[in-house]
Design a protein around this motif. Structure first.
Motif, PDB file in Angstrom:
ATOM      1  N   LYS A 172       0.841  -1.267   0.076  1.00  0.00           N
ATOM      2  CA  LYS A 172      -0.094   0.000   0.153  1.00  0.00           C
ATOM      3  C   LYS A 172       0.870   1.336  -0.125  1.00  0.00           C
ATOM      4  CE  LYS A 172      -0.624  -0.207   4.946  1.00  0.00           C
ATOM      5  NZ  LYS A 172      -1.632  -0.417   6.028  1.00  0.00           N
ATOM      6  N   LEU A 173       1.957   1.278   0.621  1.00  0.00           N
ATOM      7  CA  LEU A 173       2.959   2.347   0.229  1.00  0.00           C
ATOM      8  C   LEU A 173       4.048   2.142  -0.752  1.00  0.00           C
ATOM      9  CD1 LEU A 173       4.364   2.183   4.262  1.00  0.00           C
ATOM     10  CD2 LEU A 173       2.416   3.648   3.127  1.00  0.00           C
ATOM     11  N   VAL A 174       4.266   1.311  -1.267  1.00  0.00           N
ATOM     12  CA  VAL A 174       5.302   1.154  -2.631  1.00  0.00           C
ATOM     13  C   VAL A 174       4.849  -0.093  -3.044  1.00  0.00           C
ATOM     14  CG1 VAL A 174       7.556   0.955  -3.151  1.00  0.00           C
ATOM     15  CG2 VAL A 174       7.156   1.826  -1.027  1.00  0.00           C
ATOM     16  N   SER A 175       4.381   0.171  -4.579  1.00  0.00           N
ATOM     17  CA  SER A 175       3.654  -0.792  -5.386  1.00  0.00           C
ATOM     18  C   SER A 175       4.598  -1.668  -5.967  1.00  0.00           C
ATOM     19  CB  SER A 175       3.187  -0.170  -6.504  1.00  0.00           C
ATOM     20  OG  SER A 175       4.112   0.432  -7.224  1.00  0.00           O
ATOM     21  N   THR A 176       4.327  -2.938  -6.466  1.00  0.00           N
ATOM     22  CA  THR A 176       5.300  -3.760  -6.953  1.00  0.00           C
ATOM     23  C   THR A 176       6.130  -3.267  -8.168  1.00  0.00           C
ATOM     24  OG1 THR A 176       3.948  -5.532  -6.269  1.00  0.00           O
ATOM     25  CG2 THR A 176       5.600  -6.107  -8.237  1.00  0.00           C
ATOM     26  N   GLN A 177       5.216  -2.383  -8.850  1.00  0.00           N
ATOM     27  CA  GLN A 177       6.242  -1.577 -10.117  1.00  0.00           C
ATOM     28  C   GLN A 177       7.188  -0.774  -9.518  1.00  0.00           C
ATOM     29  OE1 GLN A 177       5.841  -2.184 -13.357  1.00  0.00           O
ATOM     30  NE2 GLN A 177       7.785  -0.892 -13.230  1.00  0.00           N
ATOM     31  N   GLU A 178       6.773   0.086  -8.527  1.00  0.00           N
ATOM     32  CA  GLU A 178       7.731   0.969  -7.775  1.00  0.00           C
ATOM     33  C   GLU A 178       9.025   0.048  -7.242  1.00  0.00           C
ATOM     34  OE1 GLU A 178       5.091   4.738  -6.617  1.00  0.00           O
ATOM     35  OE2 GLU A 178       5.237   2.890  -5.313  1.00  0.00           O
ATOM     36  N   VAL A 179       8.572  -1.081  -6.579  1.00  0.00           N
ATOM     37  CA  VAL A 179       9.877  -1.944  -6.299  1.00  0.00           C
ATOM     38  C   VAL A 179      10.550  -2.234  -7.454  1.00  0.00           C
ATOM     39  CG1 VAL A 179      10.360  -4.045  -5.016  1.00  0.00           C
ATOM     40  CG2 VAL A 179       8.655  -2.723  -4.108  1.00  0.00           C
ATOM     41  N   ALA A 180      10.144  -2.606  -8.574  1.00  0.00           N
ATOM     42  CA  ALA A 180      10.749  -3.243  -9.815  1.00  0.00           C
ATOM     43  C   ALA A 180      11.619  -2.102 -10.309  1.00  0.00           C
ATOM     44  CB  ALA A 180       9.745  -3.851 -10.818  1.00  0.00           C
ATOM     45  N   ASP A 181      11.026  -0.755 -10.379  1.00  0.00           N
ATOM     46  CA  ASP A 181      12.072   0.499 -10.609  1.00  0.00           C
ATOM     47  C   ASP A 181      13.166   0.553  -9.793  1.00  0.00           C
ATOM     48  OD1 ASP A 181       9.935   0.732 -12.506  1.00  0.00           O
ATOM     49  OD2 ASP A 181       8.908   2.512 -11.467  1.00  0.00           O
ATOM     50  N   MET A 182      12.911   0.517  -8.414  1.00  0.00           N
ATOM     51  CA  MET A 182      14.140   0.701  -7.633  1.00  0.00           C
ATOM     52  C   MET A 182      15.195  -0.424  -7.714  1.00  0.00           C
ATOM     53  SD  MET A 182      12.779   2.353  -3.999  1.00  0.00           S
ATOM     54  CE  MET A 182      11.510   1.145  -3.533  1.00  0.00           C
ATOM     55  N   PHE A 183      14.631  -1.599  -7.896  1.00  0.00           N
ATOM     56  CA  PHE A 183      15.640  -2.881  -8.327  1.00  0.00           C
ATOM     57  C   PHE A 183      16.215  -2.457  -9.637  1.00  0.00           C
ATOM     58  CE2 PHE A 183      16.447  -7.128  -9.823  1.00  0.00           C
ATOM     59  CZ  PHE A 183      17.006  -7.619  -8.856  1.00  0.00           C
ATOM     60  N   ALA A 184      15.770  -1.673 -10.595  1.00  0.00           N
ATOM     61  CA  ALA A 184      16.211  -1.556 -11.778  1.00  0.00           C
ATOM     62  C   ALA A 184      17.304  -0.586 -11.593  1.00  0.00           C
ATOM     63  CB  ALA A 184      15.219  -0.966 -12.861  1.00  0.00           C
ATOM     64  N   TYR A 185      17.170   0.370 -10.698  1.00  0.00           N
ATOM     65  CA  TYR A 185      18.075   1.418 -10.136  1.00  0.00           C
ATOM     66  C   TYR A 185      19.287   0.853  -9.719  1.00  0.00           C
ATOM     67  CZ  TYR A 185      20.283   5.185  -7.681  1.00  0.00           C
ATOM     68  OH  TYR A 185      21.360   5.990  -7.222  1.00  0.00           O
ATOM     69  N   PHE A 186      18.974  -0.009  -8.582  1.00  0.00           N
ATOM     70  CA  PHE A 186      20.169  -0.689  -7.869  1.00  0.00           C
ATOM     71  C   PHE A 186      21.036  -1.552  -8.923  1.00  0.00           C
ATOM     72  CE2 PHE A 186      17.205  -0.313  -4.182  1.00  0.00           C
ATOM     73  CZ  PHE A 186      17.674   0.858  -3.743  1.00  0.00           C
TER      74      PHE A 186
END
Length: 118
Positions: free
Chosen positions: A86-100
């Motif tokens: 509810k705070l960070v969507s799965t797509q947003e997690v995927a975006d951060m994973f792509a950044y890292f």
């Protein structure tokens, strides 16, 4: 001994097949970098995820597996706050994973001319 080698090969093969390890959804490194700042991740993990923030939190390791990353984000160990769906969507997690995943490792000190004489 032979059994151990064969068992290891079978286990290793299961992780290299599509069914063995879950692949990360496609993410945007650019959006992930923005989220890293917006969510204040840098305050603990450093401005480039190198670690050494206010409580010397660890760096975000290169090559971290997708599922391990999601698990740590959703149900973290130690002092990290949980980032639920509810705070960070799965797509947003995927975006951060792509950044890292896009962050290149820093050169070794021996490879930096200014640091060779120290």
């Amino acid at each position: 001994m032979r059994f151990a080698v064969i068992s290891f090969a079978i286990v290793a093969a299961s992780f290299s097949t599509p069914g063995g390890a879950q692949e990360a959804p496609k993410g945007s490194a650019e959006r992930g970098k923005k989220l890293f700042a917006e969510l204040n991740c840098y305050s603990c993990h450093g401005t480039h995820a190198q670690g050494g923030g206010r409580n010397s939190e660890p760096p975000i390791p290169a090559g971290y597996p997708w599922q391990g990353f999601v698990n740590q984000l959703r149900k973290p160990r130690l002092d990290m706050p949980p980032y639920e769906e509810k705070l960070v969507s799965t797509q947003e997690v995927a975006d951060m994973f792509a950044y890292f995943s896009s962050i290149k490792a820093a050169p070794a000190a021996k490879d930096i001319p200014q640091l060779r004489n120290f």
